[in-house]
Design a protein around this motif. Structure first.
Motif, PDB file in Angstrom:
ATOM      1  N   PRO A  40       0.851  -1.198   0.000  1.00 11.36           N
ATOM      2  CA  PRO A  40       0.000   0.000   0.000  1.00 11.36           C
ATOM      3  C   PRO A  40       0.883   1.242   0.000  1.00 11.36           C
ATOM      4  N   ALA A  41       0.346   2.354  -0.463  1.00  9.89           N
ATOM      5  CA  ALA A  41       1.100   3.603  -0.479  1.00  9.89           C
ATOM      6  C   ALA A  41       1.568   3.946   0.942  1.00  9.89           C
ATOM      7  N   ALA A  42       2.795   4.439   1.059  1.00  8.34           N
ATOM      8  CA  ALA A  42       3.364   4.754   2.372  1.00  8.34           C
ATOM      9  C   ALA A  42       2.537   5.799   3.117  1.00  8.34           C
ATOM     10  N   GLY A  46      -2.581   1.540   5.768  1.00  8.16           N
ATOM     11  CA  GLY A  46      -2.091   0.180   5.572  1.00  8.16           C
ATOM     12  C   GLY A  46      -0.650   0.105   5.113  1.00  8.16           C
ATOM     13  N   GLY A  47      -0.108   1.214   4.620  1.00  8.55           N
ATOM     14  CA  GLY A  47       1.268   1.209   4.137  1.00  8.55           C
ATOM     15  C   GLY A  47       2.259   1.793   5.112  1.00  8.55           C
ATOM     16  N   SER A  48       1.784   2.237   6.266  1.00  7.63           N
ATOM     17  CA  SER A  48       2.663   2.837   7.267  1.00  7.63           C
ATOM     18  C   SER A  48       3.510   1.774   7.951  1.00  7.63           C
ATOM     19  N   SER A  49       4.576   2.215   8.596  1.00 12.59           N
ATOM     20  CA  SER A  49       5.454   1.287   9.317  1.00 12.59           C
ATOM     21  C   SER A  49       4.723   0.628  10.472  1.00 12.59           C
ATOM     22  N   ALA A  71      -5.853  -2.399   8.357  1.00 12.79           N
ATOM     23  CA  ALA A  71      -5.935  -1.788   7.030  1.00 12.79           C
ATOM     24  C   ALA A  71      -5.079  -2.564   6.033  1.00 12.79           C
ATOM     25  N   ARG A  72      -3.928  -3.025   6.481  1.00 12.56           N
ATOM     26  CA  ARG A  72      -3.053  -3.811   5.609  1.00 12.56           C
ATOM     27  C   ARG A  72      -3.706  -5.149   5.265  1.00 12.56           C
ATOM     28  N   LYS A  73      -4.382  -5.733   6.249  1.00 19.02           N
ATOM     29  CA  LYS A  73      -5.067  -7.003   6.017  1.00 19.02           C
ATOM     30  C   LYS A  73      -6.182  -6.822   4.991  1.00 19.02           C
ATOM     31  N   TRP A  75      -6.237  -4.651   2.652  1.00 25.31           N
ATOM     32  CA  TRP A  75      -5.549  -4.454   1.378  1.00 25.31           C
ATOM     33  C   TRP A  75      -5.234  -5.804   0.726  1.00 25.31           C
ATOM     34  N   LEU A  76      -4.718  -6.743   1.511  1.00 30.78           N
ATOM     35  CA  LEU A  76      -4.367  -8.067   0.992  1.00 30.78           C
ATOM     36  C   LEU A  76      -5.611  -8.844   0.560  1.00 30.78           C
ATOM     37  N   VAL A  77      -6.689  -8.686   1.327  1.00 30.34           N
ATOM     38  CA  VAL A  77      -7.955  -9.339   0.973  1.00 30.34           C
ATOM     39  C   VAL A  77      -8.466  -8.797  -0.364  1.00 30.34           C
ATOM     40  N   GLU A  78      -8.333  -7.487  -0.558  1.00 27.86           N
ATOM     41  CA  GLU A  78      -8.807  -6.862  -1.796  1.00 27.86           C
ATOM     42  C   GLU A  78      -7.974  -7.311  -2.991  1.00 27.86           C
ATOM     43  N   ILE A  79      -6.687  -7.480  -2.795  1.00 34.36           N
ATOM     44  CA  ILE A  79      -5.823  -7.967  -3.872  1.00 34.36           C
ATOM     45  C   ILE A  79      -6.236  -9.385  -4.275  1.00 34.36           C
ATOM     46  N   GLU A  80      -6.498 -10.226  -3.277  1.00 31.94           N
ATOM     47  CA  GLU A  80      -6.944 -11.599  -3.559  1.00 31.94           C
ATOM     48  C   GLU A  80      -8.264 -11.583  -4.317  1.00 31.94           C
TER      49      GLU A  80
END
Length: 209
Positions: A40-42, A46-49, A71-73, A75-80
């Protein structure tokens, strides 16, 4: 007609996707290869450290880390989900008489590497089948179902909607993807049948989808 025109557009798009080398991009995503999944964008949550740390106590920083990890999770679900949708479109609209030898180029991907793409599709199929069944069960036990019944709403249709939103739609799509491989490749058909049997399931699951 409008329907045939749309079908032609989808078919052309899928053929062009294959011709442009899109299979090299979509399959690593479909297989959930970590090296292929974009971050994800920094500047996004979801893209933050913090997204990689999570939260273990009640501090405000740990709460932010927990939100970032969630938020990162998502993101991964949306990619799938998107990868499944692209694969579904390809297997639906690419046919034996497609241009650029698109059909055979797509099919061989399911056969190569000891049918590992079939294994991944089985994994996704069973995963979303379970999610759909749980969503349907939870709906029937919810207050929403009781309210729907009292107001005259068709509870069976409402439950079906909950089931589709809970994973049923992706279950249908993964079954269609698997059907493409099984119909056009005897090797894939035999492999899928054996793998489903090992998992205590059967080809009926695919037919239901």
């Amino acid at each position: 007609s409008g329907s045939s025109s749309s079908t032609t557009i989808y078919r052309t798009a899928c053929e062009t996707f294959v011709s442009a080398g899109g299979l090299k991009v979509i399959f690593p995503l479909y297989m959930s290869r970590k090296s292929a999944i974009p971050c994800p964008a920094a500047c996004s949550e979801g893209g933050s450290s913090l997204a990689k740390k999570g939260g273990k106590n009640g501090s405000s920083s740990s709460k932010r880390a927990k939100r970032a990890a969630q938020a990162r999770k998502r993101w991964l679900v949306e990619i799938e989900r998107n990868a499944i949708n692209v694969m579904y479109a390809l297997t639906r609209h690419v046919s034996k008489d497609s241009k650029y030898d698109a059909h055979s180029r797509l099919l061989v991907k399911f056969v190569e590497e000891e049918c590992e793409k079939c294994d991944r599709t089985i994994e996704l199929c069973l995963k979303y089948d379970e999610k759909a069944r749980i969503a349907e069960y939870q709906y029937f036990r919810s207050d929403a179902a009781e309210e729907a019944e009292q107001t005259g709403v068709d509870i069976e249709l409402a439950a079906l909607d909950a089931k589709l939103r809970g994973g049923g739609d992706l279950f249908h799509r993964t079954c269609a993807i698997l059907s493409f491989a099984c119909v056009f490749s005897k090797r894939c058909h035999g492999h899928v049948r054996d793998q489903l049997k090992m998992k205590g399931s059967g080809i009926t699951v695919i037919k239901e989808g």
